[in-house]
Design an enzyme around this catalytic site. Structure first.
Site, mmCIF file in Angstrom:
data_model
loop_
_atom_site.group_PDB
_atom_site.id
_atom_site.type_symbol
_atom_site.label_atom_id
_atom_site.label_comp_id
_atom_site.label_asym_id
_atom_site.label_seq_id
_atom_site.Cartn_x
_atom_site.Cartn_y
_atom_site.Cartn_z
ATOM 1 N N CYS A 1 -2.978 0.428 -10.241
ATOM 2 C CA CYS A 1 -3.158 1.643 -9.430
ATOM 3 C C CYS A 1 -1.925 2.540 -9.490
ATOM 4 O O CYS A 1 -0.790 2.085 -9.413
ATOM 5 C CB CYS A 1 -3.444 1.298 -7.972
ATOM 6 N N ARG B 1 1.590 5.299 -4.859
ATOM 7 C CA ARG B 1 3.029 5.080 -4.659
ATOM 8 C C ARG B 1 3.341 3.598 -4.438
ATOM 9 O O ARG B 1 2.558 2.891 -3.812
ATOM 10 C CB ARG B 1 3.497 5.890 -3.450
ATOM 11 N N THR C 1 -0.891 0.323 4.931
ATOM 12 C CA THR C 1 -1.933 1.340 4.760
ATOM 13 C C THR C 1 -3.345 0.783 4.987
ATOM 14 O O THR C 1 -4.296 1.550 5.110
ATOM 15 C CB THR C 1 -1.898 1.934 3.331
ATOM 16 N N CYS D 1 -5.735 -2.592 -3.785
ATOM 17 C CA CYS D 1 -5.690 -1.900 -5.080
ATOM 18 C C CYS D 1 -5.783 -2.880 -6.238
ATOM 19 O O CYS D 1 -5.550 -4.064 -6.085
ATOM 20 C CB CYS D 1 -4.351 -1.161 -5.233
ATOM 21 N N CYS E 1 -9.059 1.101 -2.202
ATOM 22 C CA CYS E 1 -8.318 2.327 -2.485
ATOM 23 C C CYS E 1 -9.256 3.324 -3.148
ATOM 24 O O CYS E 1 -10.063 2.958 -3.993
ATOM 25 C CB CYS E 1 -7.152 1.974 -3.406
ATOM 26 N N ARG F 1 -9.581 -2.114 3.023
ATOM 27 C CA ARG F 1 -10.630 -1.303 2.401
ATOM 28 C C ARG F 1 -10.191 -0.858 1.002
ATOM 29 O O ARG F 1 -8.989 -0.746 0.735
ATOM 30 C CB ARG F 1 -11.004 -0.119 3.279
ATOM 31 N N CYS G 1 -7.994 3.893 -7.229
ATOM 32 C CA CYS G 1 -8.228 2.962 -8.347
ATOM 33 C C CYS G 1 -9.581 2.250 -8.221
ATOM 34 O O CYS G 1 -9.954 1.496 -9.113
ATOM 35 C CB CYS G 1 -7.089 1.946 -8.440
#
Ligand SMILES: [Zn+2]
Length: 358
Positions: free
Chosen positions: A48, A51, A40, A44, A75, A73, A78
């Site tokens: 967090c 999923r 992705t 995080c 999230c 980058r 969170c």
């Protein structure tokens, strides 16, 4: 051009104690490390609610800045680039612990709560939630720890009591059973022994053993060989009952590993520091060297008021059982060169380089 080795990436994640914290979405681990998800492009906090990621896509980072340098980058859920509530609370509680440790007489709850801007009631709850004990229990434990250390070293029980800051020995005897679990003379005679829980994990410096007594983290050992670390723990606590870590305990190991990877974050866990009064003075002076800087053995000797004791300072560094938490890696030769390190000069160099970059 290197190709992505899915099996190796998966195995590395599964072997990392921090993965346990991620799977548990453990808010206690927030601030001690971050994780990124390759698929992705996002990073995080451990807690967090997003999923669950596949282990082969996960990498760990000591700091948010490190995750961003690696191209991830933050999230949106969170917000890992902003201080978490847990981090802010940990900072408040750590400051209060230091205030208790440095005060001659135990500060009142109002005095402790004041810098935090919280009400005494709310502060008390936060302190208890973070440390597991009340500020008053922490103050009592801290003072009794000093008594224990003094008893081990001194000839007269009365002398030890005065050294540790108790103003009347009758008061000490009133509480001695509570704080020591036995009378002072039987403690000096060797007394009963404690239980120590421990677990061994992996970090970027090799194998790491984390041990905890009922009073706090009592050993952080680094090495190449996990078995040798377990033997070293047994040698240093010959009368203690050692208990291998369970699932719950791995959370603490994850927190310590995160701290070892990024010492500037600080470790907001109580430490069980055992040593002679002299060693304690040296170790306290080491804890006052900020991350990213160093001091020489001679400087530490001067700072503790024993300018001719540079050799004894070096010995105290070598007896340190709490790697990184008592930063003996920040002590260097008078000419600035790296001399010995209990856990090997390459580890010392790696720690200092890391801290210089942060
Ligand atoms: Zn997230």
């Amino acid at each position: 051009m290197h190709t992505f080795d899915k099996q190796a990436a998966r195995a590395a994640t599964l072997a990392d104690p921090r993965w346990v914290a991620v799977q548990a979405r453990d808010a206690h681990a927030d601030g001690s490390f971050f994780y990124s998800v390759r698929s992705t492009g996002v990073y995080c906090r451990p807690s967090c609610a997003a999923r669950a990621a596949r282990p082969e896509n996960v990498a760990f980072h000591a700091t948010a800045a490190e995750a961003e340098r690696a191209g991830f980058r933050p999230c949106r859920r969170c917000r890992p680039h902003q201080p978490s509530l847990a981090q802010r609370q940990a900072a408040l509680v750590t400051a209060a612990c230091r205030a208790i440790e440095h005060a001659e007489a135990a500060p009142t709850l109002e005095q402790l709560a004041q810098p935090s801007g919280l009400s005494p009631f709310h502060f008390h709850r936060v302190f208890k939630a973070v440390t597991g004990v009340t500020p008053k229990q922490y103050a009592t434990a801290h003072r009794s720890r000093r008594v224990r250390n003094e008893l081990e070293r001194s000839h007269s029980v009365t002398e030890a009591i005065f050294d540790a800051g108790y103003n009347a020995s009758s008061r000490f005897y009133e509480t001695a059973d509570q704080v020591l679990g036995m009378t002072p003379s039987s403690y000096r005679a060797g007394g009963v022994d404690s239980e120590i829980r421990f677990a061994i994990g992996a970090c970027s410096l090799g194998a790491i053993l984390v041990a905890q007594s009922e009073r706090g983290v009592c050993a952080i050992l680094l090495g190449d060989d996990p078995d040798a670390l377990a033997r070293e723990l047994q040698d240093r606590f010959p009368r203690a009952r050692l208990i291998g870590g369970d699932r719950d305990y791995e959370r603490l190991v994850a927190q310590v590993v995160g701290f070892v990877e990024a010492p500037a974050i600080g470790l907001d866990l109580p430490l069980d520091v055992r040593g002679t009064a002299f060693q304690q003075r040296v170790w306290q002076a080491l804890r006052e060297i900020p991350a990213g800087s160093t001091a020489s053995y001679g400087e530490i000797a001067r700072r503790i008021g024993a300018p001719t004791a540079a050799r004894a300072v070096a010995q105290a560094c070598a007896s340190n059982l709490l790697a990184v938490a008592i930063p003996c890696h920040r002590v260097v030769r008078n000419d600035g060169g790296l001399s010995g390190y209990r856990w090997g000069v390459p580890r010392k160099r790696a720690l200092l380089e890391r801290e210089a970059q942060a």
